[in-house]
Scaffold this active site. Structure first.
Site, short mmCIF file in Angstrom:
data_model
loop_
_atom_site.label_atom_id
_atom_site.label_comp_id
_atom_site.label_asym_id
_atom_site.label_seq_id
_atom_site.Cartn_x
_atom_site.Cartn_y
_atom_site.Cartn_z
N ASP A 3 -0.31 -5.77 3.32
CA ASP A 3 -1.03 -6.29 2.15
C ASP A 3 -0.14 -7.31 1.44
OD1 ASP A 3 -2.55 -6.69 -0.12
OD2 ASP A 3 -2.81 -4.56 -0.59
N GLU A 28 -9.07 2.90 4.05
CA GLU A 28 -7.77 3.13 3.43
C GLU A 28 -7.72 4.56 2.87
OE1 GLU A 28 -6.93 0.61 0.09
OE2 GLU A 28 -4.80 1.12 0.07
O1 KDG Z 1 -5.97 -0.90 -8.70
C1 KDG Z 1 -5.22 -1.67 -7.85
C2 KDG Z 1 -4.75 -0.92 -6.64
O2 KDG Z 1 -5.75 -0.12 -6.13
C3 KDG Z 1 -4.29 -1.86 -5.59
O3 KDG Z 1 -3.17 -2.55 -5.99
C4 KDG Z 1 -3.96 -1.17 -4.32
O4 KDG Z 1 -3.82 -3.26 -3.19
C5 KDG Z 1 -4.04 -2.07 -3.16
C6 KDG Z 1 -4.46 -1.48 -1.90
O5 KDG Z 1 -4.63 -2.22 -0.96
O6 KDG Z 1 -4.62 -0.27 -1.87
MG MG Z 2 -4.73 -4.23 -1.45
#
Ligand code: KDG
Ligand code: MG
Length: 402
Positions: A210, A339
């Site tokens: 990410d 996820e």
């Molecule tokens: O609220 C924001 C988070 O859920 C985020 O930063 C998490 O990017 C994230 C992810 O891919 O789980």
């Molecule tokens: Mg994310």
């Protein structure tokens, strides 16, 4: 069966969650997640002050019409606050309908397209070595897909890299924490991380990353290309997505699959991305994208352009949202991956649920409805605590892209 009452429950068993509970005149009730990280009370007010009064007396079975009424009838369309509130109503109504039918929700969504859904876990570490060791633990637990994030040399802290190995909670302070960012150092460390991870974990496991919107399109093209030898499952949120053409530029430079959409609220946020086949995975999820009703519309649209789903599932999405996402994931033809970040024990106690993890897969509950509840007495033991997501600046102090 009419809606008799509805209320918003706010609780903080380690982090804030906002839950809508809708009750009918037949005694059946449903729950919906309305949590918007760092802006929780705005959705709570939207529901309590503006939505609930319009729900009382309506036919609880008219899910589509209530969705259209709340979306089109408000005049002010879209946006995370509005769409999270609509999502909570939608989830609660699907919960009620499935309970009345005596079926787990996925059965009402067309039935199972698969037995269980592949999830990815989060391996975080301050260094490459740390992250690879955590990833090895995930592999040993049966995970088939693992997201890799590591600290950036020279930076004191990095968004997306948790301090806790078991639980990841980015909303960490009463006022926003400020992180500093260095693109060059980041672009050097991520390919090294993937190289080390492939060597340690082998070829079978899927590896994800990410970017948290921290690159420009041409930088993202370069990173995608540098990662190609390690065959990443996806590169997520490589750039900000307000300008959907950003992804066209990335696409011209790399075959690394692209995922985006955890902050999207409606089909309009991803229409160009999907119909121009600029992405491979759409990450919109139930709570922030208008509920099961609207997410199904997005998924059906994505299906005809070979785009698969990869629903957001961080800890700020409550077990109510996770339960709903699993019924959705289980039913649609173009599911990609889900996820999964473990909630704390206290959260699991406030939200008893029937879904479970086994061998890298999540199994939806088989009890009628969503298969998740809220224990109101336990919820009341954890009052709301203000918490914010961090802010990012370049090292010269400039506010950054995301
Ligand atoms: O609220 C924001 C988070 O859920 C985020 O930063 C998490 O990017 C994230 C992810 O891919 O789980
Ligand atoms: Mg994310």
């Amino acid at each position: 069966m009419v809606i008799r009452s509805a209320k918003v429950i706010i609780t903080c068993p380690g982090r804030n969650f906002v839950t809508l509970k809708i009750e009918t005149n037949q005694g059946v009730y449903g729950v919906g997640d309305a949590t918007l990280n760092g802006r929780e009370l705005a959705v709570a007010s939207y529901l309590t002050d503006h939505v609930i009064p319009c729900l009382i007396g309506r036919d609880a079975h008219q899910i589509e019409d209530i969705w259209q009424y709340l979306y089109k009838g408000a005049y002010w369309r879209r946006g995370p606050v509005t769409m999270s509130a609509i999502a909570a109503v939608d989830m609660a109504l699907w919960d009620i309908k499935a309970k009345v039918a005596g079926l787990p929700l996925y059965q009402l969504l067309g039935g199972a397209s698969r037995e269980a859904v592949m999830v990815y876990g989060h391996a975080n570490g301050v260094s490459i070595e740390d992250t690879v060791n955590v990833a090895l633990d995930y592999k040993a637990q049966g995970y088939k897909a693992i997201r890799l994030q590591c600290g950036v040399p020279g930076l004191a802290s990095t968004y997306g890299v948790s301090k806790d190995k078991m639980f990841y909670e980015p909303a960490d302070a009463d006022l926003p924490t400020e992180n500093l960012w260095n693109t060059e150092a980041y672009m050097r460390v991520v390919p090294d991380l993937f190289k080390a991870a492939r060597e340690a974990l082998g070829e079978e496991v899927h590896l994800l990353h990410d970017v948290h919107h921290r690159l420009t399109p041409i930088e993202a093209g370069r990173l995608g290309r540098d990662l190609e030898p390690y065959r990443p499952f996806w590169l997520e949120d490589a750039v900000v997505a307000e300008n959907q053409d950003n992804f066209r530029l990335i696409r011209q430079h790399t075959t690394t699959p692209l995922a985006v959409g955890e902050i999207f609220n409606t089909i309009w946020d991803c229409k160009e991305l999907i119909q121009n086949q600029l992405i491979d995975y759409i990450r919109a999820t139930v709570v922030h994208a208008g509920g099961i009703t609207h997410l199904r519309r997005i998924a059906a649209f994505a299906d005809i352009y070979n785009v698969r789903t990869g629903c957001h599932g961080a800890t700020d999405l409550s077990p109510v949202c996770m339960a709903a996402a699993l019924h959705f994931d289980r039913s649609i033809p173009n599911f990609g991956i889900q996820e999964y970040m473990r909630h704390t024990e206290a959260t699991d106690e406030v939200f008893p649920h029937g879904y479970y993890f086994k061998d890298g897969l999540l199994y939806a509950s088989e009890t009628p409805g969503l298969g998740v509840d809220i224990d109101e007495e336990k919820a009341a033991q954890y009052p709301y605590k203000r918490a914010y997501l961090p802010v990012n600046r370049l090292q010269d102090g400039t506010m950054f892209n995301w």
